[in-house]
Design a protein around this motif. Structure first.
Motif, PDB file in Angstrom:
ATOM      1  N   GLU A   1      55.738  40.213  26.091  1.00  0.00           N
ATOM      2  CA  GLU A   1      55.479  41.072  24.938  1.00  0.00           C
ATOM      3  C   GLU A   1      53.982  41.199  24.686  1.00  0.00           C
ATOM      4  OE1 GLU A   1      57.653  39.175  21.832  1.00  0.00           O
ATOM      5  OE2 GLU A   1      59.572  40.048  22.442  1.00  0.00           O
TER       6      GLU A   1
ATOM      7  N   ALA B   1      52.503  43.397  27.292  1.00  0.00           N
ATOM      8  CA  ALA B   1      52.840  44.799  27.019  1.00  0.00           C
ATOM      9  C   ALA B   1      51.933  45.363  25.923  1.00  0.00           C
ATOM     10  CB  ALA B   1      54.301  44.928  26.612  1.00  0.00           C
ATOM     11  N   ARG B   2      51.678  44.568  24.883  1.00  0.00           N
ATOM     12  CA  ARG B   2      50.771  45.031  23.820  1.00  0.00           C
ATOM     13  C   ARG B   2      49.366  45.242  24.362  1.00  0.00           C
ATOM     14  NH1 ARG B   2      54.016  41.710  20.594  1.00  0.00           N
ATOM     15  NH2 ARG B   2      52.761  39.854  21.004  1.00  0.00           N
TER      16      ARG B   2
ATOM     17  N   THR C   1      49.291  48.367  26.413  1.00  0.00           N
ATOM     18  CA  THR C   1      49.363  49.535  25.537  1.00  0.00           C
ATOM     19  C   THR C   1      47.995  49.831  24.943  1.00  0.00           C
ATOM     20  OG1 THR C   1      51.662  49.035  25.010  1.00  0.00           O
ATOM     21  CG2 THR C   1      50.510  50.518  23.518  1.00  0.00           C
TER      22      THR C   1
END
Length: 100
Positions: A53, A56-57, A60
């Motif tokens: 997670e 992924a952040r 992004t």
């Protein structure tokens, strides 16, 4: 960051509870004791999920930054094209010197 850590801790505790309940029901049925390895695997899975997670952040954020950078260069390109067109138009409008 603190809230994320608390949420991660809550998920890990919940996973440990599920694992201990599963291992106690397995023991009650006469099965082998699996509490510790299962708990460890669940905890490791929670840790890995949290790492993914976070990755992924981060990706992004990088994607957003690159998108903004691309827009910046696109705008620069348009600006330079306008300047070039104006310069070419001005150069064409000038009369060439008369040679004798």
């Amino acid at each position: 960051k603190f809230k994320q850590t608390l949420a991660r801790l809550a998920r890990a505790e919940e996973a440990a509870k599920r694992a201990s309940l599963a291992s106690s029901s397995t023991r009650a049925l006469g099965g082998r004791i699996q509490g510790t390895p299962t708990t460890a695997r669940l905890f490791a899975a929670e840790q890995r999920a949290t790492e993914l997670e976070e990755e992924a952040r981060e990706l992004t954020r990088k994607l957003q930054r690159e998108h903004e950078r691309g827009l910046h260069f696109k705008n620069l390109c348009k600006e330079y094209k306008v300047r070039l067109d104006d310069a070419l138009k001005a150069a064409r409008a000038r009369q060439p010197p008369v040679r004798l």
